[in-house]
Write a protein that holds these residues in place. Sequence first.
Motif, short mmCIF file in Angstrom:
data_model
loop_
_atom_site.label_atom_id
_atom_site.label_comp_id
_atom_site.label_asym_id
_atom_site.label_seq_id
_atom_site.Cartn_x
_atom_site.Cartn_y
_atom_site.Cartn_z
N UNK A 36 42.70 -45.78 -78.88
CA UNK A 36 41.75 -46.07 -79.95
C UNK A 36 41.00 -47.38 -79.68
N UNK A 37 41.67 -48.36 -79.06
CA UNK A 37 41.02 -49.62 -78.71
C UNK A 37 39.91 -49.37 -77.69
N UNK A 38 40.20 -48.56 -76.68
CA UNK A 38 39.20 -48.23 -75.65
C UNK A 38 38.05 -47.45 -76.26
N UNK A 39 38.34 -46.53 -77.16
CA UNK A 39 37.31 -45.74 -77.82
C UNK A 39 36.37 -46.65 -78.62
N UNK A 40 36.94 -47.55 -79.40
CA UNK A 40 36.15 -48.47 -80.20
C UNK A 40 35.35 -49.42 -79.31
N UNK A 41 35.98 -49.95 -78.26
CA UNK A 41 35.27 -50.82 -77.32
C UNK A 41 34.10 -50.08 -76.69
N UNK A 42 34.33 -48.84 -76.31
CA UNK A 42 33.26 -48.03 -75.72
C UNK A 42 32.09 -47.84 -76.66
N UNK A 43 32.38 -47.58 -77.93
CA UNK A 43 31.31 -47.42 -78.92
C UNK A 43 30.50 -48.71 -79.05
N UNK A 44 31.20 -49.84 -79.12
CA UNK A 44 30.51 -51.13 -79.26
C UNK A 44 29.69 -51.46 -78.01
N UNK A 45 30.25 -51.19 -76.84
CA UNK A 45 29.55 -51.50 -75.59
C UNK A 45 28.33 -50.61 -75.37
N UNK A 46 28.41 -49.36 -75.80
CA UNK A 46 27.26 -48.46 -75.66
C UNK A 46 26.04 -48.99 -76.41
N UNK A 47 26.29 -49.75 -77.48
CA UNK A 47 25.18 -50.32 -78.25
C UNK A 47 24.33 -51.26 -77.40
N UNK A 48 24.92 -51.84 -76.35
CA UNK A 48 24.17 -52.73 -75.46
C UNK A 48 23.96 -52.11 -74.08
N UNK A 49 24.25 -50.82 -73.95
CA UNK A 49 23.98 -50.10 -72.72
C UNK A 49 25.03 -50.23 -71.63
N UNK A 50 26.25 -50.60 -71.99
CA UNK A 50 27.32 -50.73 -71.00
C UNK A 50 28.36 -49.64 -71.16
N UNK A 120 25.36 -61.39 -71.89
CA UNK A 120 26.58 -62.18 -72.05
C UNK A 120 26.82 -62.49 -73.52
N UNK A 121 25.79 -62.91 -74.21
CA UNK A 121 25.93 -63.21 -75.65
C UNK A 121 26.35 -61.97 -76.42
N UNK A 122 25.78 -60.82 -76.07
CA UNK A 122 26.14 -59.56 -76.74
C UNK A 122 27.59 -59.18 -76.46
N UNK A 123 28.03 -59.34 -75.20
CA UNK A 123 29.41 -59.01 -74.84
C UNK A 123 30.39 -59.95 -75.54
N UNK A 124 30.06 -61.23 -75.60
CA UNK A 124 30.92 -62.17 -76.33
C UNK A 124 31.04 -61.78 -77.79
N UNK A 125 29.93 -61.37 -78.40
CA UNK A 125 29.94 -60.94 -79.80
C UNK A 125 30.79 -59.68 -79.96
N UNK A 126 30.62 -58.73 -79.05
CA UNK A 126 31.38 -57.47 -79.11
C UNK A 126 32.87 -57.75 -78.98
N UNK A 127 33.25 -58.61 -78.03
CA UNK A 127 34.68 -58.91 -77.85
C UNK A 127 35.24 -59.64 -79.06
#
Length: 168
Positions: A36-50, A120-127
Amino acid sequence: MSTTNNAGAGAAAAGPGRRVASAGPVSHAIFRVARIHKLLAGQLLREVGLYPGQELLMMRLWDEGPQRQADLAAVLDADAPTVTRSVRRLERAGFVRRSPSPTDGRVTIIEATPASMGLRQAVERIWADLERMTVADMSESRQGDVLQALGELERNLATSEESRRGDR
């Protein structure tokens, strides 16, 4: 009528009513949390194209500077083709640059581009968001306990992996 059969020790140990996951409750819990952590991380990262894992590659470049592609694969514990695909995608997006090593033409150096600083700023916010979602209202003391337990589990598994690798 219950589908669980607790009629005897043999049935409890191996019967149809016993859930297979009960043979490893800690492992099962780790699997569920990681999933579930990976699923949620994936959803958040897709928002910035990663894609999941690409942020780890970028974090390494931001924190440590230019790296050999082979070193990135080793530190990320990923195979070379996976890292090559990630680097290619990140290069197309303008976030990394590949160049030959000035000392060894067989080696490719990967570096973060200035264009990646917004990422980088987006990834820091996502994490930070993912961390808040993960720990929710858990006290700092409890978070420390969890980190300590996870460190111990990681050491146990790493020791077992090394042992298994040595047995081959």
